[in-house]
Design a protein around this motif. Sequence first.
Motif, PDB file in Angstrom:
ATOM      1  N   PRO A 404       0.980  -1.138  -0.112  1.00  0.00           N
ATOM      2  CA  PRO A 404      -0.094   0.009  -0.070  1.00  0.00           C
ATOM      3  C   PRO A 404       0.877   1.442  -0.122  1.00  0.00           C
ATOM      4  O   PRO A 404       0.508   2.304  -0.332  1.00  0.00           O
ATOM      5  CB  PRO A 404      -1.015  -0.136   1.295  1.00  0.00           C
ATOM      6  CG  PRO A 404      -0.027  -1.174   2.253  1.00  0.00           C
ATOM      7  CD  PRO A 404       0.549  -2.141   1.125  1.00  0.00           C
ATOM      8  N   GLU A 405       1.952   1.233   0.203  1.00  0.00           N
ATOM      9  CA  GLU A 405       2.884   2.538   0.328  1.00  0.00           C
ATOM     10  C   GLU A 405       3.669   2.667  -0.912  1.00  0.00           C
ATOM     11  O   GLU A 405       4.579   3.453  -1.014  1.00  0.00           O
ATOM     12  CB  GLU A 405       3.568   2.463   1.495  1.00  0.00           C
ATOM     13  CG  GLU A 405       3.124   2.397   2.840  1.00  0.00           C
ATOM     14  CD  GLU A 405       3.901   2.689   3.928  1.00  0.00           C
ATOM     15  OE1 GLU A 405       5.165   2.640   3.879  1.00  0.00           O
ATOM     16  OE2 GLU A 405       3.380   2.649   5.235  1.00  0.00           O
ATOM     17  N   GLN A 406       3.546   1.719  -1.982  1.00  0.00           N
ATOM     18  CA  GLN A 406       4.576   1.751  -3.228  1.00  0.00           C
ATOM     19  C   GLN A 406       3.548   2.815  -4.254  1.00  0.00           C
ATOM     20  O   GLN A 406       2.232   2.330  -4.461  1.00  0.00           O
ATOM     21  CB  GLN A 406       4.650   0.439  -3.722  1.00  0.00           C
ATOM     22  CG  GLN A 406       5.843  -0.467  -2.822  1.00  0.00           C
ATOM     23  CD  GLN A 406       7.142   0.141  -3.408  1.00  0.00           C
ATOM     24  OE1 GLN A 406       7.193   1.170  -4.233  1.00  0.00           O
ATOM     25  NE2 GLN A 406       7.973  -0.213  -2.482  1.00  0.00           N
ATOM     26  N   PRO A 407       4.017   3.739  -4.758  1.00  0.00           N
ATOM     27  CA  PRO A 407       3.330   4.739  -5.561  1.00  0.00           C
ATOM     28  C   PRO A 407       2.878   4.154  -6.954  1.00  0.00           C
ATOM     29  O   PRO A 407       1.908   4.473  -7.565  1.00  0.00           O
ATOM     30  CB  PRO A 407       4.052   5.810  -5.535  1.00  0.00           C
ATOM     31  CG  PRO A 407       5.407   5.525  -5.499  1.00  0.00           C
ATOM     32  CD  PRO A 407       5.331   4.547  -4.415  1.00  0.00           C
ATOM     33  N   ALA A 408       3.788   3.230  -7.495  1.00  0.00           N
ATOM     34  CA  ALA A 408       3.719   2.808  -9.047  1.00  0.00           C
ATOM     35  C   ALA A 408       2.433   2.199  -9.187  1.00  0.00           C
ATOM     36  O   ALA A 408       1.614   2.291 -10.301  1.00  0.00           O
ATOM     37  CB  ALA A 408       4.996   1.987  -9.348  1.00  0.00           C
ATOM     38  N   PRO A 409       1.876   1.168  -8.415  1.00  0.00           N
ATOM     39  CA  PRO A 409       0.741   0.320  -8.739  1.00  0.00           C
ATOM     40  C   PRO A 409      -0.414   1.327  -8.558  1.00  0.00           C
ATOM     41  O   PRO A 409      -1.542   1.034  -9.415  1.00  0.00           O
ATOM     42  CB  PRO A 409       0.652  -0.628  -7.293  1.00  0.00           C
ATOM     43  CG  PRO A 409       1.986  -0.920  -7.169  1.00  0.00           C
ATOM     44  CD  PRO A 409       2.800   0.583  -7.211  1.00  0.00           C
ATOM     45  N   TYR A 410      -0.527   2.363  -7.727  1.00  0.00           N
ATOM     46  CA  TYR A 410      -1.655   3.371  -7.754  1.00  0.00           C
ATOM     47  C   TYR A 410      -1.803   4.022  -9.184  1.00  0.00           C
ATOM     48  O   TYR A 410      -2.799   4.357  -9.978  1.00  0.00           O
ATOM     49  CB  TYR A 410      -1.564   4.478  -6.810  1.00  0.00           C
ATOM     50  CG  TYR A 410      -1.669   3.864  -5.269  1.00  0.00           C
ATOM     51  CD1 TYR A 410      -2.872   3.873  -4.693  1.00  0.00           C
ATOM     52  CD2 TYR A 410      -0.781   3.720  -4.510  1.00  0.00           C
ATOM     53  CE1 TYR A 410      -3.137   3.536  -3.333  1.00  0.00           C
ATOM     54  CE2 TYR A 410      -0.616   3.207  -3.375  1.00  0.00           C
ATOM     55  CZ  TYR A 410      -2.111   2.985  -2.675  1.00  0.00           C
ATOM     56  OH  TYR A 410      -2.249   2.475  -1.350  1.00  0.00           O
ATOM     57  N   TYR A 411      -0.200   4.560  -9.619  1.00  0.00           N
ATOM     58  CA  TYR A 411      -0.093   5.262 -10.934  1.00  0.00           C
ATOM     59  C   TYR A 411      -0.887   4.162 -11.812  1.00  0.00           C
ATOM     60  O   TYR A 411      -1.618   4.915 -12.944  1.00  0.00           O
ATOM     61  CB  TYR A 411       1.124   5.709 -11.171  1.00  0.00           C
ATOM     62  CG  TYR A 411       1.429   6.106 -12.416  1.00  0.00           C
ATOM     63  CD1 TYR A 411       0.859   7.647 -12.871  1.00  0.00           C
ATOM     64  CD2 TYR A 411       2.129   5.716 -13.468  1.00  0.00           C
ATOM     65  CE1 TYR A 411       1.491   8.008 -14.090  1.00  0.00           C
ATOM     66  CE2 TYR A 411       2.543   5.881 -14.507  1.00  0.00           C
ATOM     67  CZ  TYR A 411       1.965   7.245 -14.822  1.00  0.00           C
ATOM     68  OH  TYR A 411       2.152   7.866 -16.278  1.00  0.00           O
TER      69      TYR A 411
END
Length: 596
Positions: A404-411
């Motif tokens: 949940p703290e990795q930005p790339a999957p959200y992007y």
Amino acid sequence: MYKLKIIFLFFAASFFLVVTGCSSKKNATVANTSSSNNKNSLSQKQIDDAFKLHSLFYDACKEKIKGNADVAMNLFKECLKIDTKNAPANFEIANIYRYTGNYENALSCAKNAALADEKNEWYNILYIECLHNKHLYLDAAMRYEILVKKYPYRADFYQGLAGEYIYAGKPDKAIQAYDRAQKTIGADDDISLQKVKLFTQLKKWNDAEIELKKMIANNPKETIYYTYLADLYQQQNQPEKALDVYKNALKNDSLNPSIHLNLAEYYRQQNKYDNFYSELKKAFVSDDLDIDNKVRILRSYFDITMPSEKQQTTEAAKKLTVQAYELNASLVAQYPTNGKAHSMYADFLFRDKKYAEAADQLKKVLQYDKSKYAVWNQLLVCDAEMRAYDSLVKHSEEAIDLFPEQPAPYYLNGIAYKQLKQYQKAVQPLKEGKQFVFEDVPLAVEFSSNLGDVYNTLKEYQKSDKEFDQVVQLDPDNAGVLNNYAYYLSLRKENLEKAEIMSKHSLEIVPNSINYMDTYGWILYQQTKYDEAKRYLEKAFDRGGYNRPAIVEHYGDVLYKLNETDKAVENWKKAKELGGNSDILNKKIADKKLYE
């Protein structure tokens, strides 16, 4: 007073010595002052000194164990005031001096201890170590001679003796020490290997060869000795003899993967690459070669076959790539449930832009282990490269749950929804992921610029402008964002002066961009600067813009404003032929009139 802190390693190394010092050695303190032969002739003072020495030494040992080295040091020194030659006290003081780097004083005390008890193993070892610290290698060797004489079957003392001779620059003396060891205690592989090393350094090839052959005769199943002998022959430029050694090794153990690997390396050095690969495959398919070594082999293939940006891939590299894929297929067949095998294969496929196959391998990795973020990230990139946006949505949401703290999957989740034209769903992951971007300007720009695009599509213009303003602040020379932001403003006919400045700057950064010329021309059109707008659109035409329906339609609009109605209609029709099919375009053609 010494302000010393004795580290754990010191205690681990000296624990046995200290304990014995606190028991058997405390008796030695008494023994040094009161022998059994003279006990009846001792004075009362001698008896008192003996018991005082015993008490001080015992207390010193306790303080040392507690870690109070400075207190222990003072107590040991008090012992020496009673008996300057007391071996246990000198030994303990020397130990403290040595571990604190005071080699000069350590040597003096260690010498006193060793000379007081010539046959004591521990005193002599410490004395030797202190001599070594002071680079007195020959003196250290002489002390080892005492230990070898007392303990003739201790291989480590012979090795220590030889080692001091090596440090002293006397390799022949070292070899003699090893010979003595072999005669006394028999064959010892470690000693034999040390002799081979020395023979090789001295270029005494025959002696090294004889020693290795003895080792092979004593250990015919130990493949590493065959390798050493083969290497020895190759150092002498005798490749035929080296090959014979490997063949003999295979007679003893034809399935041994180590022999095949060594033989493969031999063939590689001889530039016999077909033979090299043949032997490598024999090792690779063996169950006796573990998967980690097989992965290392493939990793070397990966590095060697990495495409060069400066030159075309050579035929040799292409051949190696074919081999690598064969080995990868073999690996996943051997280890169908091991993630390492599939992950290695995926690296090759991903590098070579075989994204669908790479994704299949990565999914197999995740069947057995979902904990590695790098695997998820690679899978998401595969989905994005294939434009498999439904899969990208699914996999990115799984990755968000796990990391949940990795930005790339959200992007990538936001991008997937954007490409699927589900703009409202795209907003949330882009907003959430943006919060996890720290000190990564390019990624922050990507989040905000895509949010700007999405908000613009949703007609939430205030939010859109806010995101684009953040991008311009972070990266004022981002030509793509400057162009898009300016174009959106021009379509809304808002902040046209700001739009003109941004669009002009984008052209300064990328002066030959057809799209940027079109944007700038369109902004000039909105500002009623029709002649300038025409000039920039014609520049775009000169660079191929005449094949783009939006640019051709814009050019028709400008011509209409310049009262060139026939040419305007002609361009609108051409825009339709090129693929333009909006209701407004069709109406402009039908009515021969501009609609905005």
